[in-house]
Motif scaffolding. Structure first.
Motif, PDB file in Angstrom:
ATOM      1  N   ALA A  39       0.680  -1.483   0.027  1.00  0.00           N
ATOM      2  CA  ALA A  39       0.513  -0.211  -0.383  1.00  0.00           C
ATOM      3  C   ALA A  39       0.608   1.922   0.118  1.00  0.00           C
ATOM      4  O   ALA A  39       2.387   1.157   0.487  1.00  0.00           O
ATOM      5  N   LEU A  40       0.340   2.091  -0.280  1.00  0.00           N
ATOM      6  CA  LEU A  40       0.904   3.503   0.039  1.00  0.00           C
ATOM      7  C   LEU A  40       1.016   4.346   0.429  1.00  0.00           C
ATOM      8  O   LEU A  40       1.837   5.602   0.999  1.00  0.00           O
ATOM      9  N   LEU A  41      -0.486   4.231   1.827  1.00  0.00           N
ATOM     10  CA  LEU A  41      -0.035   4.484   2.602  1.00  0.00           C
ATOM     11  C   LEU A  41      -0.439   4.098   3.492  1.00  0.00           C
ATOM     12  O   LEU A  41      -1.242   2.578   4.042  1.00  0.00           O
TER      13      LEU A  41
ATOM     14  N   ARG B  22     -12.604  10.725   8.112  1.00  0.00           N
ATOM     15  CA  ARG B  22     -12.485  11.264   7.096  1.00  0.00           C
ATOM     16  C   ARG B  22     -11.541  12.274   5.806  1.00  0.00           C
ATOM     17  O   ARG B  22     -11.843  12.673   5.258  1.00  0.00           O
ATOM     18  N   CYS B  23     -10.667  11.412   5.896  1.00  0.00           N
ATOM     19  CA  CYS B  23      -9.436  10.831   5.376  1.00  0.00           C
ATOM     20  C   CYS B  23      -9.808  11.186   4.011  1.00  0.00           C
ATOM     21  O   CYS B  23      -9.781  10.095   3.373  1.00  0.00           O
ATOM     22  N   GLY B  24      -9.427  11.915   2.869  1.00  0.00           N
ATOM     23  CA  GLY B  24     -10.284  12.279   1.013  1.00  0.00           C
ATOM     24  C   GLY B  24      -8.852  10.822   0.406  1.00  0.00           C
ATOM     25  O   GLY B  24      -8.989  10.259  -0.525  1.00  0.00           O
ATOM     26  N   LEU B  25      -7.828  11.589   0.922  1.00  0.00           N
ATOM     27  CA  LEU B  25      -7.077  10.281   0.401  1.00  0.00           C
ATOM     28  C   LEU B  25      -6.464   9.163   0.876  1.00  0.00           C
ATOM     29  O   LEU B  25      -6.245   8.478  -0.092  1.00  0.00           O
TER      30      LEU B  25
ATOM     31  N   LYS C 131      -9.822   7.488   1.479  1.00  0.00           N
ATOM     32  CA  LYS C 131     -10.735   6.777   0.533  1.00  0.00           C
ATOM     33  C   LYS C 131      -9.580   5.987  -0.885  1.00  0.00           C
ATOM     34  O   LYS C 131      -9.957   5.168  -1.530  1.00  0.00           O
ATOM     35  N   VAL C 132      -9.481   7.340  -1.839  1.00  0.00           N
ATOM     36  CA  VAL C 132      -7.959   6.544  -2.966  1.00  0.00           C
ATOM     37  C   VAL C 132      -6.917   5.794  -2.614  1.00  0.00           C
ATOM     38  O   VAL C 132      -7.019   4.864  -3.598  1.00  0.00           O
ATOM     39  N   MET C 133      -6.548   6.056  -1.480  1.00  0.00           N
ATOM     40  CA  MET C 133      -5.418   4.771  -1.583  1.00  0.00           C
ATOM     41  C   MET C 133      -5.719   4.033  -1.493  1.00  0.00           C
ATOM     42  O   MET C 133      -5.243   2.525  -1.850  1.00  0.00           O
TER      43      MET C 133
ATOM     44  N   GLN D 295      -8.818   2.576  -2.838  1.00  0.00           N
ATOM     45  CA  GLN D 295      -8.662   1.955  -4.078  1.00  0.00           C
ATOM     46  C   GLN D 295      -7.629   1.353  -5.078  1.00  0.00           C
ATOM     47  O   GLN D 295      -7.281   0.555  -6.149  1.00  0.00           O
ATOM     48  N   VAL D 296      -6.486   3.013  -4.465  1.00  0.00           N
ATOM     49  CA  VAL D 296      -5.121   1.820  -6.034  1.00  0.00           C
ATOM     50  C   VAL D 296      -4.644   1.015  -5.489  1.00  0.00           C
ATOM     51  O   VAL D 296      -4.372   0.159  -5.930  1.00  0.00           O
TER      52      VAL D 296
ATOM     53  N   MET E 106       6.152   3.348  -0.514  1.00  0.00           N
ATOM     54  CA  MET E 106       4.679   4.254   0.456  1.00  0.00           C
ATOM     55  C   MET E 106       5.612   5.469   0.169  1.00  0.00           C
ATOM     56  O   MET E 106       6.362   5.208  -0.332  1.00  0.00           O
ATOM     57  N   LEU E 107       4.094   6.349   0.497  1.00  0.00           N
ATOM     58  CA  LEU E 107       4.414   7.937   0.210  1.00  0.00           C
ATOM     59  C   LEU E 107       5.646   8.475   0.941  1.00  0.00           C
ATOM     60  O   LEU E 107       5.242   7.876   2.325  1.00  0.00           O
TER      61      LEU E 107
ATOM     62  N   THR F 112      -2.893   1.673 -11.541  1.00  0.00           N
ATOM     63  CA  THR F 112      -2.359   2.358 -10.413  1.00  0.00           C
ATOM     64  C   THR F 112      -2.600   4.105 -11.435  1.00  0.00           C
ATOM     65  O   THR F 112      -3.518   5.156 -10.332  1.00  0.00           O
TER      66      THR F 112
ATOM     67  N   ILE G   3      -6.294   5.577 -12.118  1.00  0.00           N
ATOM     68  CA  ILE G   3      -6.757   6.120 -10.764  1.00  0.00           C
ATOM     69  C   ILE G   3      -5.743   7.596 -10.284  1.00  0.00           C
ATOM     70  O   ILE G   3      -6.857   8.821  -9.938  1.00  0.00           O
TER      71      ILE G   3
ATOM     72  N   LYS H   3      -8.073  11.089 -10.346  1.00  0.00           N
ATOM     73  CA  LYS H   3      -8.717  11.929  -9.304  1.00  0.00           C
ATOM     74  C   LYS H   3      -7.489  13.278  -9.108  1.00  0.00           C
ATOM     75  O   LYS H   3      -6.404  12.968  -9.545  1.00  0.00           O
TER      76      LYS H   3
ATOM     77  N   ASP I 193     -11.291  15.880  -5.857  1.00  0.00           N
ATOM     78  CA  ASP I 193     -12.430  14.444  -4.794  1.00  0.00           C
ATOM     79  C   ASP I 193     -11.820  14.425  -3.545  1.00  0.00           C
ATOM     80  O   ASP I 193     -12.498  13.855  -2.364  1.00  0.00           O
ATOM     81  N   ILE I 194     -10.569  14.924  -3.032  1.00  0.00           N
ATOM     82  CA  ILE I 194     -10.006  14.472  -1.663  1.00  0.00           C
ATOM     83  C   ILE I 194     -10.673  15.780  -1.363  1.00  0.00           C
ATOM     84  O   ILE I 194     -11.273  15.255   0.118  1.00  0.00           O
ATOM     85  N   LEU I 195     -10.872  17.118  -1.425  1.00  0.00           N
ATOM     86  CA  LEU I 195     -11.686  17.972  -0.628  1.00  0.00           C
ATOM     87  C   LEU I 195     -13.389  17.244  -0.467  1.00  0.00           C
ATOM     88  O   LEU I 195     -13.645  17.438   0.535  1.00  0.00           O
TER      89      LEU I 195
ATOM     90  N   LYS J 262     -14.585  14.573  -0.206  1.00  0.00           N
ATOM     91  CA  LYS J 262     -14.877  13.674   0.683  1.00  0.00           C
ATOM     92  C   LYS J 262     -14.290  14.407   2.560  1.00  0.00           C
ATOM     93  O   LYS J 262     -14.186  13.673   3.551  1.00  0.00           O
ATOM     94  N   GLU J 263     -13.067  15.387   2.691  1.00  0.00           N
ATOM     95  CA  GLU J 263     -13.480  15.561   3.931  1.00  0.00           C
ATOM     96  C   GLU J 263     -14.576  16.347   4.931  1.00  0.00           C
ATOM     97  O   GLU J 263     -15.265  17.034   4.039  1.00  0.00           O
TER      98      GLU J 263
END
Lengths: 138, 138
Positions: free
Chosen positions: A87-89, A108-111, A113-115, A117-118, B1-2, B122, B125, B129, B133-135, B137-138
């Motif tokens: 995973a990336l996070l 409530r973190c948008g990032l 959610k995307v991660m 998916q990835v 990882m990031l 990857t 996505i 995104k 998209d991130i905003l 969801k928060e």
DNA sequence: TATAAACCCTACTTTTTTTATAGGTTTTAT
DNA sequence: ATAAAACCTATAAAAAAAGTAGGGTTTATA
């Protein structure tokens, strides 16, 4: 990016897969073939052995060999073993989960959610592709 | 990882996105909010500015602000800027391509094929995104 | 049974990358 | 003028990755 350790592991596994009918294979043969340091590769093969992918025979005439069928070795397991999380996070890792410390609420973190998916798309490939698939193409 | 750098960049961008109608925002505000070192974050914001995502105002009452619409900032661009390649192997990277030195022929490399697949899924996505998209969801 | 070949194991060193800090310079509102 | 803020470059500290060292153990074989 995958570490060299992981790349070397894949090279070694591929080599062992190609030579699986020839009994055991020397570390040195694999190292020489791919220009990898003998000692470094030794550590890697040892890890692969401890994790149950390889068997070995000590002493003169010894070496390493696959003890699993290539189709039973998903790429994801090798990557996780040598490199850790896919995973990336950390907050999205299935096997190495950790909360992000600078994050107040991962729900409530948008990032996040995307991660997820990835991660899912990536795992969908890496859990299903195996050493056998790699061997096929070479 | 990031890397933390990239994660901090996302936190900062998100913060700026949320406060985009309030003029400029202080580094210090973002740093304090997420417990990030002021000076470290400063470097990151500078990079984001040089890359054209942020604008700034110097002197008293100054600060940073978004100069792109959140929907025009794909996550992939931020990751590439701060972390480099998204691909898992150099021989599969679109923006940072390099041959794998221990590999004799990437055309016949089975791992290469799989990693192209992973990269494509990857990117599918991360290119689509955006900060918006991130905003959301928060 | 001595020898050499090979894996086993642990610890260490070196190199590279990441993370963080330092310290001054420039700009601008008040 | 002054203070607040971004700008810039270099350096330092910490962590991770890559590689090395060296002896221990096992085994085929002469």
């Amino acid at each position: 990016m995958l570490s060299k350790k992981t790349k070397y592991a894949f090279h070694a596994l591929t080599y062992l897969g190609k030579h699986k009918d020839e009994g055991s294979v020397l570390i040195q043969d694999i190292a020489a073939k791919h220009g990898i340091s003998h000692k470094f590769l030794e550590n890697i093969l040892l890890e692969l052995k401890k994790a149950g992918f390889l068997g070995s025979k000590k002493g003169k005439g010894g070496g390493y060999y696959l003890i699993k069928e290539p189709r039973d070795i998903p790429l994801s397991r090798i990557i996780r073993l040598l490199d850790g999380p896919i995973a990336l996070l950390p907050c999205v890792s299935l096997n190495y989960y950790e909360a992000c410390e600078e994050c107040e609420d991962q729900v409530r973190c948008g990032l996040n959610k995307v991660m997820i998916q990835v991660r899912d798309e990536t795992l969908n490939i890496l859990e299903n592709k195996t050493l056998a698939d790699i061997l096929d193409k070479e």
